[in-house]
Structures are given as C-alpha cells and as structure tokens.
Motif scaffolding. Structure first.
Motif, PDB file in Angstrom:
ATOM      1  N   ARG A  90       0.815  -1.223   0.000  1.00  0.00           N
ATOM      2  CA  ARG A  90       0.000   0.000   0.000  1.00  0.00           C
ATOM      3  C   ARG A  90       0.849   1.275   0.000  1.00  0.00           C
ATOM      4  O   ARG A  90       0.633   2.162  -0.842  1.00  0.00           O
ATOM      5  CB  ARG A  90      -0.984  -0.005   1.165  1.00  0.00           C
ATOM      6  CG  ARG A  90      -1.958   1.186   1.127  1.00  0.00           C
ATOM      7  CD  ARG A  90      -3.001   1.095   2.235  1.00  0.00           C
ATOM      8  NE  ARG A  90      -3.861  -0.074   2.092  1.00  0.00           N
ATOM      9  CZ  ARG A  90      -4.914  -0.140   1.287  1.00  0.00           C
ATOM     10  NH1 ARG A  90      -5.240   0.917   0.532  1.00  0.00           N
ATOM     11  NH2 ARG A  90      -5.639  -1.241   1.226  1.00  0.00           N
ATOM     12  N   PRO A  91       1.806   1.439   0.926  1.00  0.00           N
ATOM     13  CA  PRO A  91       2.601   2.671   0.888  1.00  0.00           C
ATOM     14  C   PRO A  91       3.445   2.794  -0.374  1.00  0.00           C
ATOM     15  O   PRO A  91       3.669   3.905  -0.871  1.00  0.00           O
ATOM     16  CB  PRO A  91       3.484   2.581   2.144  1.00  0.00           C
ATOM     17  CG  PRO A  91       3.482   1.133   2.516  1.00  0.00           C
ATOM     18  CD  PRO A  91       2.160   0.603   2.092  1.00  0.00           C
ATOM     19  N   ALA A  94       1.305   4.016  -3.221  1.00  0.00           N
ATOM     20  CA  ALA A  94       0.888   5.409  -3.065  1.00  0.00           C
ATOM     21  C   ALA A  94       2.017   6.418  -3.249  1.00  0.00           C
ATOM     22  O   ALA A  94       1.744   7.587  -3.520  1.00  0.00           O
ATOM     23  CB  ALA A  94       0.261   5.605  -1.687  1.00  0.00           C
ATOM     24  N   HIS A  95       3.275   5.983  -3.104  1.00  0.00           N
ATOM     25  CA  HIS A  95       4.368   6.952  -3.070  1.00  0.00           C
ATOM     26  C   HIS A  95       5.419   6.784  -4.166  1.00  0.00           C
ATOM     27  O   HIS A  95       6.258   7.683  -4.339  1.00  0.00           O
ATOM     28  CB  HIS A  95       5.065   6.902  -1.706  1.00  0.00           C
ATOM     29  CG  HIS A  95       4.236   7.441  -0.589  1.00  0.00           C
ATOM     30  ND1 HIS A  95       3.381   6.647   0.147  1.00  0.00           N
ATOM     31  CD2 HIS A  95       4.096   8.693  -0.091  1.00  0.00           C
ATOM     32  CE1 HIS A  95       2.774   7.390   1.062  1.00  0.00           C
ATOM     33  NE2 HIS A  95       3.184   8.632   0.939  1.00  0.00           N
ATOM     34  N   GLN A 114      -4.306  -0.847  -4.912  1.00  0.00           N
ATOM     35  CA  GLN A 114      -3.969   0.182  -3.933  1.00  0.00           C
ATOM     36  C   GLN A 114      -3.380   1.447  -4.564  1.00  0.00           C
ATOM     37  O   GLN A 114      -3.121   2.420  -3.851  1.00  0.00           O
ATOM     38  CB  GLN A 114      -2.994  -0.407  -2.908  1.00  0.00           C
ATOM     39  CG  GLN A 114      -3.624  -1.534  -2.100  1.00  0.00           C
ATOM     40  CD  GLN A 114      -2.614  -2.375  -1.337  1.00  0.00           C
ATOM     41  OE1 GLN A 114      -1.406  -2.291  -1.561  1.00  0.00           O
ATOM     42  NE2 GLN A 114      -3.113  -3.214  -0.437  1.00  0.00           N
ATOM     43  N   ARG A 115      -3.201   1.461  -5.873  1.00  0.00           N
ATOM     44  CA  ARG A 115      -2.707   2.665  -6.539  1.00  0.00           C
ATOM     45  C   ARG A 115      -3.801   3.734  -6.534  1.00  0.00           C
ATOM     46  O   ARG A 115      -4.899   3.509  -7.048  1.00  0.00           O
ATOM     47  CB  ARG A 115      -2.318   2.342  -7.982  1.00  0.00           C
ATOM     48  CG  ARG A 115      -1.752   3.535  -8.769  1.00  0.00           C
ATOM     49  CD  ARG A 115      -0.402   3.948  -8.239  1.00  0.00           C
ATOM     50  NE  ARG A 115       0.275   4.897  -9.148  1.00  0.00           N
ATOM     51  CZ  ARG A 115       1.435   5.461  -8.877  1.00  0.00           C
ATOM     52  NH1 ARG A 115       2.051   5.187  -7.727  1.00  0.00           N
ATOM     53  NH2 ARG A 115       2.003   6.302  -9.730  1.00  0.00           N
ATOM     54  N   PRO A 116      -3.549   4.894  -5.950  1.00  0.00           N
ATOM     55  CA  PRO A 116      -4.592   5.932  -5.885  1.00  0.00           C
ATOM     56  C   PRO A 116      -5.044   6.370  -7.277  1.00  0.00           C
ATOM     57  O   PRO A 116      -4.235   6.499  -8.207  1.00  0.00           O
ATOM     58  CB  PRO A 116      -3.894   7.073  -5.143  1.00  0.00           C
ATOM     59  CG  PRO A 116      -2.828   6.409  -4.335  1.00  0.00           C
ATOM     60  CD  PRO A 116      -2.348   5.275  -5.186  1.00  0.00           C
ATOM     61  N   SER A 118      -5.842   9.187  -8.182  1.00  0.00           N
ATOM     62  CA  SER A 118      -5.313  10.511  -8.507  1.00  0.00           C
ATOM     63  C   SER A 118      -3.929  10.468  -9.150  1.00  0.00           C
ATOM     64  O   SER A 118      -3.452  11.482  -9.672  1.00  0.00           O
ATOM     65  CB  SER A 118      -5.243  11.360  -7.240  1.00  0.00           C
ATOM     66  OG  SER A 118      -4.400  10.745  -6.270  1.00  0.00           O
ATOM     67  N   LEU A 119      -3.296   9.301  -9.118  1.00  0.00           N
ATOM     68  CA  LEU A 119      -1.950   9.165  -9.669  1.00  0.00           C
ATOM     69  C   LEU A 119      -1.979   8.437 -11.007  1.00  0.00           C
ATOM     70  O   LEU A 119      -2.886   7.646 -11.277  1.00  0.00           O
ATOM     71  CB  LEU A 119      -1.059   8.386  -8.695  1.00  0.00           C
ATOM     72  CG  LEU A 119      -0.791   9.047  -7.340  1.00  0.00           C
ATOM     73  CD1 LEU A 119       0.056   8.132  -6.465  1.00  0.00           C
ATOM     74  CD2 LEU A 119      -0.119  10.405  -7.509  1.00  0.00           C
ATOM     75  N   ARG A 156      -4.299  -0.020 -13.452  1.00  0.00           N
ATOM     76  CA  ARG A 156      -3.511   0.989 -12.744  1.00  0.00           C
ATOM     77  C   ARG A 156      -2.011   0.685 -12.764  1.00  0.00           C
ATOM     78  O   ARG A 156      -1.230   1.358 -12.086  1.00  0.00           O
ATOM     79  CB  ARG A 156      -4.002   1.117 -11.298  1.00  0.00           C
ATOM     80  CG  ARG A 156      -5.416   1.671 -11.179  1.00  0.00           C
ATOM     81  CD  ARG A 156      -5.765   1.968  -9.738  1.00  0.00           C
ATOM     82  NE  ARG A 156      -7.132   2.451  -9.598  1.00  0.00           N
ATOM     83  CZ  ARG A 156      -8.185   1.673  -9.377  1.00  0.00           C
ATOM     84  NH1 ARG A 156      -8.012   0.360  -9.261  1.00  0.00           N
ATOM     85  NH2 ARG A 156      -9.398   2.186  -9.272  1.00  0.00           N
TER      86      ARG A 156
END
Length: 233
Positions: A90-91, A94-95, A114-116, A118-119, A156
């Motif tokens: 998850r982190p 996201a990062h 888990q890829r947002p 918004s990205l 994603r």
C-alpha cells in the motif's frame, strides 16, 4: 564539488565508456542511483548534481524519504527495487513512480488495487531470477510471459520491462551469459508487449558487462554513495 557529485561524474563517464565500446549511445542507458540506507542529505547532494532517478528497497524508510524530498521541492522519479512483501504494497503503491521488482501476480494485483486514482499508472518491471539462486527474488523465465500478460491487463499498472540481479561471482563469462539470456527474453516479450522499454540489469560491479549486453538501466549505489549499511526491514 561534493564527493557524491564527483562520484556521479565518474559513474556517468564509466557508462559513456562502456556504451562506446558496445557501439551504443550513452543516453540509451539510464542511471538509477540506489539510495537505500542513505540519508536525505545524500540524495539532495546527488540531486544538486543533476541526478533525478533514485532507487529504494525498504518501504518504511523510503516513504519517509519520499515525503521529505517532496516537502523540499525535489522532483524525483522514485523506483522501488527491493523484494516487496504483500503487507508493504500500500505505501509503495501510493508513493512510488516505479516498482522494478514485481515477481508474482499477488503483488501486482495488490499494487493495482492500492494505486490511488489521482496518480498515473504505476510503472512496473518484472524481476527475473537469472542466476537460479534460491536466496534471490524473481520469477522464472518460463513464468514471465504469463505474468506479463496478467500485469498488462491491470488498469492501474503499466508494464515497462524486466529487471534482474546477476550472480555474485568473478566469472564474467557466467554474468555475460545470464545477461544475454535476459536480453533475448526481453526482445521476445517486447513483440507481444510493446510498452516494455526497460531492461534493468547491471550494478556497480558488473556495469560494463550489462551495458554490452543491452541494459537500458543500471542500478548504482556503492560507486555513488559509498558502502551501505546492511539491514533488513
């Protein structure tokens, strides 16, 4: 000029020399600076010297550095290059901009979930265990095609290439054979998956062999930042 800036220049010159010997242009090979276990200050020094791509292997430590670099206004392309446990996806999703070490479908599916939104899609490379060593991560040659096909269907994620770590040996012939085998596999897969444009192989000790074997991305840590502290997350 800082020591890190000087070391970066030396590595870039080494890449250019290796490319010239192989009849390739130096800009065909991207330099990924492996900054794992190194402080943000070292990354800032490399950034000031023009480096923009950095590789990390420890999720918890890396996310803190990514956040700190963003707060400092550094525009970095972050690659996760280490073995990724399912409880750490998850982190990373996201990062990071890239995950270069996907070796099984479960990890790919979790990163995709888990890829947002918004990205942009997360760039991924499949890690292949070219040495056959049990202690190394990576899928097998035989399983790569099915994994690539499954990843390419995940919305994603964006399948970008292959990554491998050579056997730790002084036998340059063995390293060359394994790199050439991975290059042949990469060329074959590219016919079915044209988004694949990255062949990540070669580190400080085998950079020249990797460039001669067709690598498009070398992962260099020690030659830039010095010896690293060995640790496990």
């Amino acid at each position: 000029m800082s020591d890190i800036a000087h070391h970066l220049q030396q590595v870039q010159a080494q890449i250019a020399t290796a490319a010239g010997k192989a009849g390739r242009a130096p800009d065909e090979i991207q330099l990924l600076a492996v900054s794992k276990t190194k402080p943000l200050s070292a990354i800032q020094e490399a950034y000031a010297a023009g480096q923009r791509r950095f590789g990390e292997s420890y999720a918890q430590e890396a996310v803190l550095k990514v956040q700190a670099a963003q707060a400092a206004g550094l525009e970095i392309e972050w690659h996760f290059i280490g073995p990724l446990q399912s409880n750490k996806t998850r982190p990373v999703a996201a990062h990071f901009d890239w995950v270069d070490s996907v070796d099984r479908l479960k990890i790919a599916e979790r990163l995709n979930e888990q890829r947002p939104d918004s990205l942009p899609p997360l760039n991924v490379c499949i890690q292949v265990n070219i040495s056959g060593e049990s202690q190394k991560s990576g899928t097998t040659d035989a399983a790569v095609f099915d994994l690539a096909r499954a990843i390419s269907a995940l919305p994603r994620l964006r399948l970008r290439g292959l990554m491998a770590i050579a056997e730790n040996t002084d036998d340059e012939g063995a390293i060359q054979r394994s790199f050439s085998q991975l290059h042949d596999l990469f060329v074959h897969l590219h016919e079915s998956f044209p988004s694949m444009d990255t062949l990540s192989m070669g580190m400080t000790q085998d950079l020249e062999i990797a460039v001669a074997s067709g690598s498009t991305q070398v992962r260099i840590g020690t030659a830039i930042f010095g010896a690293r502290e060995y640790r496990q997350e």
